[in-house]
Scaffold this active site. Sequence first.
Site, PDB file in Angstrom:
ATOM      1  N   GLY A 148       1.126  -1.194   0.019  1.00 58.76           N
ATOM      2  CA  GLY A 148      -0.109   0.141   0.008  1.00 58.76           C
ATOM      3  C   GLY A 148       0.826   1.242  -0.043  1.00 58.76           C
ATOM      4  N   CYS A 149       0.501   2.256  -0.638  1.00 59.26           N
ATOM      5  CA  CYS A 149       1.113   3.564  -0.647  1.00 59.26           C
ATOM      6  C   CYS A 149       1.556   3.906   0.930  1.00 59.26           C
ATOM      7  CB  CYS A 149       0.504   4.721  -1.738  1.00 59.26           C
ATOM      8  SG  CYS A 149      -1.064   4.967  -1.279  1.00 59.26           S
ATOM      9  N   ASN A 150       0.589   4.267   1.694  1.00 61.20           N
ATOM     10  CA  ASN A 150       0.688   4.629   2.976  1.00 61.20           C
ATOM     11  C   ASN A 150       1.630   3.639   3.644  1.00 61.20           C
ATOM     12  OD1 ASN A 150      -1.091   6.776   2.715  1.00 61.20           O
ATOM     13  ND2 ASN A 150      -2.802   4.947   2.678  1.00 61.20           N
ATOM     14  N   THR A 153       4.984   4.106   2.889  1.00 63.93           N
ATOM     15  CA  THR A 153       5.795   5.577   3.332  1.00 63.93           C
ATOM     16  C   THR A 153       5.889   5.625   4.817  1.00 63.93           C
ATOM     17  OG1 THR A 153       4.166   6.618   1.928  1.00 63.93           O
ATOM     18  CG2 THR A 153       5.265   8.072   3.473  1.00 63.93           C
TER      19      THR A 153
END
EC number: 1.2.1.38
Length: 342
Positions: A148-150, A153
């Site tokens: 997932g992009c979150n 990060t």
Amino acid sequence: MTHNVAILGASGYTGAELIRLISQHPSITIKALAAERKAGMEMADVFPHLRHLSLPTLCKIDEIDFAQIDLCFCALPHKTSQEVIAKLPGDLKIVDLSADFRLRDPEAYEKWYGNPHAALEQQQEAVYGLTEFYRDEIKGARLVAGTGCNAATGQFALRPLIAAGVIDLDEIILDMKCAVSGAGRALKENLLHAELSEGYNAYAIGGTHRHIGEFDQEFSAIAGRPVKVQFTPHLLPVNRGILATTYVKGDAQAIYETFAKAYADEPFVELLPFGEAPSTHHVRGSNFVHIGVTADRIAGRAIVIVALDNLTKGSSGQALQNANLMLGEDETAGLMMAPLFP
């Protein structure tokens, strides 16, 4: 050597981003583009910014001759992705951009995504696709699950610190600001311009965001015990970018030195000088991650800030980085473009 690839779900944002990136790749050719509801259309009609490229006409998945495909990017929604991947040839290399194969525990998947997993054999086979931390496993994988992009990060901010034992594992607050493109291209009332612009709001409050499943899985595996972060995402009225502000209990200088050692040889991770803060402006449209560390005014506490582009490093760029490894190519091929600025 030229590698032929297919992109399933080519009419979404991550599909379009894959096409943009691959168009600069020296040894990958796009052989097939699938989009069920737009089959028969040209990509120029779906995404006019790709008009200059010579691309295949969009088709249905069952029209693709997978015997001619070396690797398949699957940019379909979760649940749909697992159903499609389960039917693909068993020897086909696949990079999945959905959430379907990120979580190793079927019960965890059902908890966070609300449905039993329908491709358990492939789920157990999949390698988690955070390249910088699973590089060796990805090289030999058949199926790689994009993060997932979150989740990506937050892991750039915390994985090295948890592994090195330089922070208190029970005192982690992760505050994240996310671009609207992370919600996909489907029409949604709350994402209309008049509903979204000139505003800013938190969502999935209280630990309900699905990417927490990835945090729980990965951080707990590193620590050897359960680790639960306090995570709240916020929706920004911008097209691209994620900025994560992480509050931790630990010595700021030790944290900085841990990052310097962990990311010293990483081509896409930039550790800023101590005290400098990253900006999403400086990673836009790129596969780069910027990390900053600052000492808090409260002794023994530090602030870690991470910026990346959610569509590139958070999804499609990461997918191409993984594909490079799976195909035996230079990991950075097609990905060293400078960020867009301003």
